[in-house]
Design a protein around this motif. Structure first.
Motif, mmCIF file in Angstrom:
data_model
loop_
_atom_site.group_PDB
_atom_site.id
_atom_site.type_symbol
_atom_site.label_atom_id
_atom_site.label_comp_id
_atom_site.label_asym_id
_atom_site.label_seq_id
_atom_site.Cartn_x
_atom_site.Cartn_y
_atom_site.Cartn_z
ATOM 1 N N ALA A 1 -1.806 9.466 1.972
ATOM 2 C CA ALA A 1 -1.795 10.622 2.872
ATOM 3 C C ALA A 1 -1.840 11.930 2.082
ATOM 4 C CB ALA A 1 -0.558 10.576 3.768
ATOM 5 N N ILE B 1 0.852 -1.191 0.000
ATOM 6 C CA ILE B 1 0.000 0.000 0.000
ATOM 7 C C ILE B 1 0.886 1.237 0.000
ATOM 8 C CG2 ILE B 1 -1.740 1.293 1.287
ATOM 9 C CD1 ILE B 1 -2.686 -1.395 2.421
ATOM 10 N N TRP C 1 1.248 4.321 1.316
ATOM 11 C CA TRP C 1 0.720 5.130 2.408
ATOM 12 C C TRP C 1 0.997 6.614 2.216
ATOM 13 C CZ3 TRP C 1 -2.832 2.948 5.134
ATOM 14 C CH2 TRP C 1 -2.811 1.578 5.357
#
Length: 90
Positions: free
Chosen positions: A67, A61, A63
């Protein structure tokens, strides 16, 4: 763009826009359509920024990309809500 891609973009935009609304404190007076549109734009801009930073295609993933997308969606929802409030005042 095929219908699958369009449906995926709408679904992903709704999720990113919803997450963007969740990170903003308080209640925002923004419609569901505006949330989805902001989410789609934030997802595209977040992916572009992650690509420039070199963190878009990592194993698992992404991240940092997520974000960036959620942060941009939060900023977009805030701008949209403030814009709507200014129209009501005038």
């Amino acid at each position: 763009m095929e219908i699958d891609g369009l449906f995926t973009a709408l679904l992903f935009g709704a999720v990113i826009g919803g997450l963007g609304r969740l990170v903003i404190p308080g209640r925002q007076h923004v419609s569901l359509l505006a949330t989805v549109l902001v989410g789609i734009v934030a997802a595209l801009l977040g992916t572009a920024a992650a690509t420039v930073l070199g963190v878009a295609d990592t194993g698992g993933i992404d991240w940092i990309e997520l974000a960036l997308q959620v942060g941009l969606a939060g900023a977009g929802v805030t701008l949209w809500a403030n814009r709507s409030q200014q129209k009501l005042v005038h």
